[in-house]
Design a protein around this motif. Structure first.
Motif, PDB file in Angstrom:
ATOM      1  N   LEU A   1      28.676 103.493  20.464  1.00 39.70           N
ATOM      2  CA  LEU A   1      27.717 102.698  21.218  1.00 39.70           C
ATOM      3  C   LEU A   1      28.419 101.518  21.870  1.00 39.70           C
ATOM      4  N   ALA A   2      27.944 101.148  23.046  1.00 38.67           N
ATOM      5  CA  ALA A   2      28.471  99.976  23.738  1.00 38.67           C
ATOM      6  C   ALA A   2      27.328  99.347  24.523  1.00 38.67           C
ATOM      7  N   ILE A   3      26.512  98.565  23.813  1.00 40.47           N
ATOM      8  CA  ILE A   3      25.299  97.991  24.398  1.00 40.47           C
ATOM      9  C   ILE A   3      25.286  96.500  24.079  1.00 40.47           C
ATOM     10  N   ALA A   4      25.273  95.681  25.125  1.00 38.06           N
ATOM     11  CA  ALA A   4      25.358  94.239  24.886  1.00 38.06           C
ATOM     12  C   ALA A   4      24.878  93.483  26.120  1.00 38.06           C
ATOM     13  N   HIS A   5      24.537  92.239  25.902  1.00 42.47           N
ATOM     14  CA  HIS A   5      24.232  91.297  26.967  1.00 42.47           C
ATOM     15  C   HIS A   5      24.847  89.962  26.575  1.00 42.47           C
ATOM     16  N   PRO A   6      25.501  89.239  27.513  1.00 45.94           N
ATOM     17  CA  PRO A   6      25.672  89.518  28.934  1.00 45.94           C
ATOM     18  C   PRO A   6      26.857  90.457  29.200  1.00 45.94           C
ATOM     19  N   GLY A   7      26.606  91.482  29.999  1.00 42.26           N
ATOM     20  CA  GLY A   7      27.572  92.553  30.166  1.00 42.26           C
ATOM     21  C   GLY A   7      28.840  92.149  30.894  1.00 42.26           C
ATOM     22  N   VAL A   8      28.730  91.384  31.983  1.00 46.85           N
ATOM     23  CA  VAL A   8      29.932  91.035  32.746  1.00 46.85           C
ATOM     24  C   VAL A   8      30.876  90.209  31.888  1.00 46.85           C
ATOM     25  N   ILE A   9      30.343  89.233  31.183  1.00 47.59           N
ATOM     26  CA  ILE A   9      31.179  88.366  30.351  1.00 47.59           C
ATOM     27  C   ILE A   9      31.869  89.165  29.249  1.00 47.59           C
ATOM     28  N   LEU A  10      31.140  90.050  28.616  1.00 43.31           N
ATOM     29  CA  LEU A  10      31.651  90.746  27.428  1.00 43.31           C
ATOM     30  C   LEU A  10      32.397  92.031  27.742  1.00 43.31           C
ATOM     31  N   SER A  11      32.338  92.506  28.969  1.00 41.10           N
ATOM     32  CA  SER A  11      32.821  93.852  29.278  1.00 41.10           C
ATOM     33  C   SER A  11      34.281  94.077  28.929  1.00 41.10           C
ATOM     34  N   ALA A  12      35.139  93.130  29.214  1.00 37.57           N
ATOM     35  CA  ALA A  12      36.567  93.337  28.960  1.00 37.57           C
ATOM     36  C   ALA A  12      36.851  93.469  27.468  1.00 37.57           C
ATOM     37  N   GLU A  13      36.253  92.605  26.661  1.00 41.46           N
ATOM     38  CA  GLU A  13      36.475  92.685  25.217  1.00 41.46           C
ATOM     39  C   GLU A  13      35.864  93.954  24.640  1.00 41.46           C
ATOM     40  N   ILE A  14      34.704  94.368  25.153  1.00 39.51           N
ATOM     41  CA  ILE A  14      34.095  95.613  24.685  1.00 39.51           C
ATOM     42  C   ILE A  14      35.002  96.797  25.023  1.00 39.51           C
ATOM     43  N   GLY A  15      35.531  96.817  26.241  1.00 39.49           N
ATOM     44  CA  GLY A  15      36.440  97.892  26.626  1.00 39.49           C
ATOM     45  C   GLY A  15      37.656  97.946  25.735  1.00 39.49           C
ATOM     46  N   ARG A  16      38.205  96.776  25.433  1.00 38.87           N
ATOM     47  CA  ARG A  16      39.378  96.726  24.546  1.00 38.87           C
ATOM     48  C   ARG A  16      39.035  97.277  23.171  1.00 38.87           C
ATOM     49  N   GLN A  17      37.877  96.888  22.640  1.00 41.24           N
ATOM     50  CA  GLN A  17      37.498  97.347  21.300  1.00 41.24           C
ATOM     51  C   GLN A  17      37.268  98.851  21.251  1.00 41.24           C
ATOM     52  N   VAL A  18      36.589  99.383  22.266  1.00 45.24           N
ATOM     53  CA  VAL A  18      36.318 100.824  22.261  1.00 45.24           C
ATOM     54  C   VAL A  18      37.622 101.614  22.366  1.00 45.24           C
ATOM     55  N   ALA A  19      38.549 101.137  23.195  1.00 44.35           N
ATOM     56  CA  ALA A  19      39.842 101.807  23.295  1.00 44.35           C
ATOM     57  C   ALA A  19      40.582 101.737  21.960  1.00 44.35           C
ATOM     58  N   ALA A  20      40.494 100.596  21.277  1.00 47.43           N
ATOM     59  CA  ALA A  20      41.151 100.466  19.967  1.00 47.43           C
ATOM     60  C   ALA A  20      40.516 101.414  18.960  1.00 47.43           C
ATOM     61  N   ASP A  21      39.219 101.598  19.027  1.00 50.38           N
ATOM     62  CA  ASP A  21      38.531 102.531  18.124  1.00 50.38           C
ATOM     63  C   ASP A  21      39.012 103.971  18.330  1.00 50.38           C
ATOM     64  N   HIS A  22      39.464 104.279  19.532  1.00 47.28           N
ATOM     65  CA  HIS A  22      39.908 105.635  19.844  1.00 47.28           C
ATOM     66  C   HIS A  22      41.421 105.815  19.734  1.00 47.28           C
ATOM     67  N   ALA A  23      42.100 104.773  19.278  1.00 48.66           N
ATOM     68  CA  ALA A  23      43.548 104.869  19.124  1.00 48.66           C
ATOM     69  C   ALA A  23      43.875 105.882  18.022  1.00 48.66           C
ATOM     70  N   SER A  24      44.971 106.600  18.192  1.00 49.61           N
ATOM     71  CA  SER A  24      45.373 107.576  17.180  1.00 49.61           C
ATOM     72  C   SER A  24      45.714 106.870  15.892  1.00 49.61           C
ATOM     73  N   PRO A  25      45.322 107.449  14.744  1.00 49.30           N
ATOM     74  CA  PRO A  25      45.617 106.800  13.463  1.00 49.30           C
ATOM     75  C   PRO A  25      47.115 106.778  13.206  1.00 49.30           C
TER      76      PRO A  25
END
Length: 348
Positions: free
Chosen positions: A324-348
């Motif tokens: 899930l990636a649902i938040a407000h305010p989206g523009v402010i948070l978007s970069a950190e959310i993108g970083r976190q989701v990519a980190a979640d998908h990093a190979s173990p």
């Protein structure tokens, strides 16, 4: 629940080409993942297009940043700006604000300064030097020099262009009907154009995320919070930076377009243009040479507000393969959310 592996050679599917989905695609693609972005409209055409897109600290209380996504959001936003090549409509001119009284403005600045944020007090004369079109200002004014505005649609498209340059695919005009569930995990999506298998599905579809998650039995609490975005035409820039007062919240999107944000009264169902009257009247009172300022457009959009104001970011423990990636305010948070989701998908 089964521990079946994700489908072989399947992409990560991101549902939603708003600013959050675009940032996720940017980060995942740069990390080397195969990514497909799906959206029923065009990039940034939903609630993102109705965003005031103020990136900074001068609107929220200081404690809103402690130990939260907001605390990390600004440095990540600045980093992403160095990674995209298309213009994002950046206007780095700071924010001038004041509260209902000088005492409240002083207290607001003191709280931010105590938290280590760059904010200072200005006199009325100093405020008018920064915003020469202002007729007048209170004796005590807050100034956040690092606050910026962006064009939210241009920024979203720049992120998607970056993602595509790193191999991502963006499919617009594609409606996701439901998620595919099999062998104990989310396996992909069903769209109006057919099925698409996925290694992982990231829902970044704002208020529409509720129905998509429910299609695999995941209940999420997200409500739409209406806000009205106003667009005015100006023959020349009326303001340099962001200006927020008890009467209005305005900034230039570009040299001839002024944005304003207006609250939506509970139960309001009329023409959004009706909500522009207080802002336009305040603009005429507060600035010189406003005879040619005209309302161009008004739109009400439902900002996605997760319960208790806490963003819903990350994998769903009870549903492998779903993020899930649902938040407000989206523009402010978007970069950190993108970083976190990519980190979640990093190979173990």
């Amino acid at each position: 629940m089964s521990d079946a592996p994700a489908p072989a050679n399947a992409p990560i599917v991101v549902i939603g080409a708003g600013v959050i989905g675009a940032s996720i695609a940017h980060h995942l693609a740069r990390a080397g993942h195969e990514v497909v972005v799906l959206d029923r409209g065009t990039p940034g055409a939903g609630v993102t297009a109705a965003s005031f897109a103020w990136v900074g600290i001068a609107k929220s209380s200081a404690d809103a940043y402690a130990g939260s996504l907001r605390e990390r959001a600004r440095p990540e936003f600045d980093r992403v700006l160095t990674e995209i090549t298309a213009p994002a409509g950046l206007r780095p001119f700071g924010a001038v604000t004041w509260e209902d009284s000088d005492a409240l403005t002083r207290a607001f600045v003191s709280e931010h300064q105590a938290a280590g944020h760059r904010m200072e007090l200005l006199t009325a004369h100093e405020a008018r030097m920064r915003e020469p079109s202002l007729r007048d200002a209170p004796d005590v004014v807050a100034y956040a020099p690092d606050d910026v505005g962006v064009d939210p649609v241009a920024y979203t498209r720049a992120l998607l262009e970056s993602a595509q340059a790193h191999g991502a695919e963006v499919r617009t005009g594609t409606t996701v009907l439901r998620l595919l569930f099999d062998d104990g995990r989310v396996q992909g999506v069903v769209t109006d154009r057919g099925e698409l298998g996925a290694k992982s599905v990231v829902i970044a579809a704002g208020t529409a995320s509720v129905g998509l998650a429910a299609s695999v039995g995941v209940d999420i609490d997200v409500a739409g919070s209406p806000c009205c975005l106003l667009r005015f035409s100006t023959p020349r820039p009326l303001v340099r930076g962001i200006l927020s007062t008890p009467e209005f919240e305005i900034r230039q999107l570009d040299d001839t377009t002024l944005l304003g944000a207006e609250d939506v009264p509970a139960g309001f169902s009329g023409d959004p243009r009706e909500l522009a009257a207080p802002t336009l009247a305040a603009i005429h009172r507060s600035f010189v040479d406003t005879d040619e300022v005209r309302l161009q457009h008004a739109v009400i959009a439902d900002r996605p507000m997760p319960a208790a104001g806490q963003p819903l970011i990350g994998p769903v423990a009870a549903m492998p393969g779903l993020h899930l990636a649902i938040a407000h305010p989206g523009v402010i948070l978007s970069a950190e959310i993108g970083r976190q989701v990519a980190a979640d998908h990093a190979s173990p």
